[in-house]
Scaffold this motif. Structure first.
Motif, short mmCIF file in Angstrom:
data_model
loop_
_atom_site.label_atom_id
_atom_site.label_comp_id
_atom_site.label_asym_id
_atom_site.label_seq_id
_atom_site.Cartn_x
_atom_site.Cartn_y
_atom_site.Cartn_z
N GLY A 44 0.81 -1.22 0.00
CA GLY A 44 0.00 0.00 0.00
C GLY A 44 0.84 1.26 0.00
O GLY A 44 0.75 2.09 -0.91
N PRO A 45 1.71 1.45 1.02
CA PRO A 45 2.56 2.64 1.03
C PRO A 45 3.50 2.71 -0.17
O PRO A 45 3.75 3.79 -0.71
CB PRO A 45 3.35 2.50 2.34
CG PRO A 45 2.51 1.62 3.19
CD PRO A 45 1.82 0.67 2.27
N LEU A 46 4.02 1.55 -0.61
CA LEU A 46 4.97 1.54 -1.73
C LEU A 46 4.29 1.98 -3.03
O LEU A 46 4.83 2.82 -3.77
CB LEU A 46 5.56 0.14 -1.89
CG LEU A 46 6.61 -0.06 -2.99
CD1 LEU A 46 7.77 0.89 -2.81
CD2 LEU A 46 7.09 -1.51 -2.98
N LEU A 47 3.11 1.46 -3.30
CA LEU A 47 2.41 1.82 -4.53
C LEU A 47 1.88 3.25 -4.48
O LEU A 47 1.84 3.94 -5.50
CB LEU A 47 1.27 0.85 -4.81
CG LEU A 47 1.70 -0.57 -5.20
CD1 LEU A 47 0.49 -1.39 -5.62
CD2 LEU A 47 2.75 -0.56 -6.30
N ALA A 48 1.48 3.70 -3.30
CA ALA A 48 1.04 5.09 -3.18
C ALA A 48 2.18 6.04 -3.51
O ALA A 48 2.00 7.04 -4.21
CB ALA A 48 0.51 5.35 -1.77
N ARG A 49 3.37 5.72 -3.02
CA ARG A 49 4.55 6.54 -3.31
C ARG A 49 4.90 6.49 -4.79
O ARG A 49 5.19 7.52 -5.42
CB ARG A 49 5.72 6.05 -2.46
CG ARG A 49 7.05 6.76 -2.72
CD ARG A 49 6.99 8.22 -2.34
NE ARG A 49 8.30 8.85 -2.47
CZ ARG A 49 8.46 10.14 -2.67
NH1 ARG A 49 7.42 10.95 -2.76
NH2 ARG A 49 9.68 10.65 -2.76
N PHE A 50 4.88 5.30 -5.36
CA PHE A 50 5.21 5.15 -6.78
C PHE A 50 4.22 5.92 -7.65
O PHE A 50 4.62 6.62 -8.60
CB PHE A 50 5.19 3.66 -7.16
CG PHE A 50 5.66 3.38 -8.57
CD1 PHE A 50 7.01 3.25 -8.85
CD2 PHE A 50 4.76 3.25 -9.61
CE1 PHE A 50 7.46 3.00 -10.14
CE2 PHE A 50 5.19 3.00 -10.90
CZ PHE A 50 6.54 2.89 -11.17
N ASN A 51 2.93 5.82 -7.33
CA ASN A 51 1.92 6.52 -8.13
C ASN A 51 2.06 8.03 -8.00
O ASN A 51 1.83 8.76 -8.98
CB ASN A 51 0.52 6.08 -7.69
CG ASN A 51 -0.56 6.76 -8.49
OD1 ASN A 51 -1.27 7.64 -7.99
ND2 ASN A 51 -0.70 6.38 -9.75
N SER A 52 2.43 8.51 -6.83
CA SER A 52 2.60 9.96 -6.68
C SER A 52 3.79 10.46 -7.48
O SER A 52 3.78 11.58 -7.98
CB SER A 52 2.76 10.32 -5.20
OG SER A 52 4.01 9.87 -4.69
N LEU A 53 4.82 9.64 -7.62
CA LEU A 53 6.00 10.03 -8.39
C LEU A 53 5.80 9.87 -9.89
O LEU A 53 6.28 10.68 -10.69
CB LEU A 53 7.21 9.20 -7.95
CG LEU A 53 7.76 9.45 -6.55
CD1 LEU A 53 8.81 8.41 -6.19
CD2 LEU A 53 8.34 10.86 -6.45
N TYR A 54 5.07 8.81 -10.29
CA TYR A 54 4.91 8.48 -11.71
C TYR A 54 3.44 8.21 -12.02
O TYR A 54 3.04 7.08 -12.31
CB TYR A 54 5.76 7.25 -12.05
CG TYR A 54 7.17 7.32 -11.52
CD1 TYR A 54 8.08 8.25 -12.02
CD2 TYR A 54 7.60 6.47 -10.49
CE1 TYR A 54 9.38 8.33 -11.52
CE2 TYR A 54 8.89 6.54 -10.00
CZ TYR A 54 9.77 7.47 -10.51
OH TYR A 54 11.05 7.54 -10.02
N PRO A 55 2.61 9.24 -11.98
CA PRO A 55 1.16 9.03 -12.16
C PRO A 55 0.79 8.54 -13.56
O PRO A 55 -0.31 8.00 -13.74
CB PRO A 55 0.57 10.42 -11.89
CG PRO A 55 1.70 11.38 -12.16
CD PRO A 55 2.94 10.65 -11.72
N GLY A 56 1.67 8.68 -14.55
CA GLY A 56 1.36 8.21 -15.89
C GLY A 56 1.58 6.73 -16.10
O GLY A 56 1.20 6.19 -17.15
N ILE A 57 2.18 6.05 -15.13
CA ILE A 57 2.43 4.61 -15.26
C ILE A 57 1.19 3.83 -14.84
O ILE A 57 0.66 4.01 -13.74
CB ILE A 57 3.63 4.17 -14.39
CG1 ILE A 57 4.89 4.94 -14.80
CG2 ILE A 57 3.85 2.67 -14.52
CD1 ILE A 57 5.34 4.70 -16.21
N ASN A 58 0.72 2.97 -15.72
CA ASN A 58 -0.44 2.12 -15.43
C ASN A 58 0.03 0.88 -14.68
O ASN A 58 0.84 0.10 -15.19
CB ASN A 58 -1.13 1.72 -16.74
CG ASN A 58 -2.33 0.83 -16.49
OD1 ASN A 58 -3.12 1.08 -15.60
ND2 ASN A 58 -2.42 -0.24 -17.25
N LEU A 59 -0.48 0.69 -13.46
CA LEU A 59 -0.07 -0.43 -12.61
C LEU A 59 -1.12 -1.54 -12.62
O LEU A 59 -2.31 -1.28 -12.46
CB LEU A 59 0.14 0.05 -11.17
CG LEU A 59 1.37 0.90 -10.90
CD1 LEU A 59 1.26 1.54 -9.54
CD2 LEU A 59 2.63 0.07 -11.00
N SER A 60 -0.65 -2.77 -12.80
CA SER A 60 -1.49 -3.95 -12.63
C SER A 60 -0.95 -4.74 -11.45
O SER A 60 0.24 -5.10 -11.44
CB SER A 60 -1.47 -4.81 -13.91
OG SER A 60 -2.08 -6.06 -13.69
#
Length: 290
Positions: A107-123
């Protein structure tokens, strides 16, 4: 036919003169003429009328140039898209992890990743370690989060950190109000809710119990971390889970086991030789910094 043939064609069509087109392209005029002739030979029709003072497109040339411009636009768009992926403004990343990580790490890891790279689509998927390795080997995943140990032959691992397992009880559990630890024999008398046997965490627990000569009293088995957490938080059962979960989820308290369960080494898993995208590299760097 090469990309340069299309660029040469469009330059001559724009300048209507081979000499000026050659100067704009920084090639010699004979080289340009030769390349245009090669293109005409491939297409089987003349593209330019060279009979007048200026060069003009033939009917066949007019028809072909329209599609050549569109093709060049698409190629340029593809180059920009590739650059976008490299600078992480676009892209995709396929992740999977074993269930315990969904409760405290991902949860914290993906939240951080999404805030840094919002254009990356995560599955993101939750799987057993065997399923993760099979999916990596079949190129259905980019990265897995699991444990070091024996892996499939084509799986690489990158160490992240050591994970500690503890007995986890409700903060309101009356039987452990003043206890900070529990020995193995007392653990054998405690009613537990544990993950089902196909999960790596459960296998780790079972091995510990065999080594300590105890048979755990398993009241409930579940294949959901969230279900186990709620059962423990609201009742009198205990569980064995990563101690870090108690720092992320309210209403839980860890008790150290004596002797302690061996620590497990958490790792990022990937397929050997697989292409590592910019998104994968960024995720690896972020996970390693946790």
């Amino acid at each position: 036919m090469l990309l340069r043939h299309i660029r040469y064609l469009l330059a001559v069509a724009e300048h209507r003169n081979f000499t000026r087109a050659a100067e704009a392209l920084h090639v010699s005029q004979p080289t340009l003429s030769q390349q245009i002739k090669q293109l005409e030979d491939v297409l089987g029709a003349p593209l330019f009328d060279r009979s007048g003072r200026t060069v003009r497109l033939t009917d066949a040339g007019e028809a072909y140039v329209r599609y050549a411009r569109l093709a060049l636009q698409d190629l340029e768009a593809g180059k920009r898209a590739m650059h976008d992926v490299q600078d992480l403004t676009r892209g995709s990343l396929r992740l999977a992890m074993t269930p315990t990580f969904t409760a405290y790490l991902i949860g914290p890891l993906l939240a951080r990743f999404n805030s840094l790279y919002p254009g990356i689509n995560l599955s993101v998927e939750e799987m057993t370690q065997d399923q993760i390795e099979a999916a990596l080997a079949a190129d259905r995943l980019d990265i897995g989060i699991a444990f070091t140990g024996s892996h499939l032959a084509d799986i690489d691992s990158q160490t992240l950190f050591a994970e500690t397992l503890s007995l986890v009880v409700s903060e309101a559990h009356p039987g452990f109000a003043r206890q900070q630890s529990l020995d193995a024999q007392a653990l054998g008398q405690q009613s537990l809710v544990l993950l089902s046997g196909d999960f790596a965490t459960r296998q780790h627990i079972d091995l510990y119990c065999r080594q300590q000569g105890i048979a755990p009293r398993i009241a409930i088995e579940a294949n959901s971390i969230s279900a186990i957490v709620e059962i423990v938080r609201r009742g009198q059962l205990a569980t064995i889970l990563p101690e870090a979960i108690t720092r992320e989820l309210p209403g839980l308290r860890p008790l150290a086991l004596q002797p302690a369960l061996p620590q497990r080494t958490v790792a990022l898993l990937s397929r050997k030789g697989a292409y590592c995208s910019a998104a994968s590299e960024a995720f690896r760097a972020l996970a390693s910094a946790q």
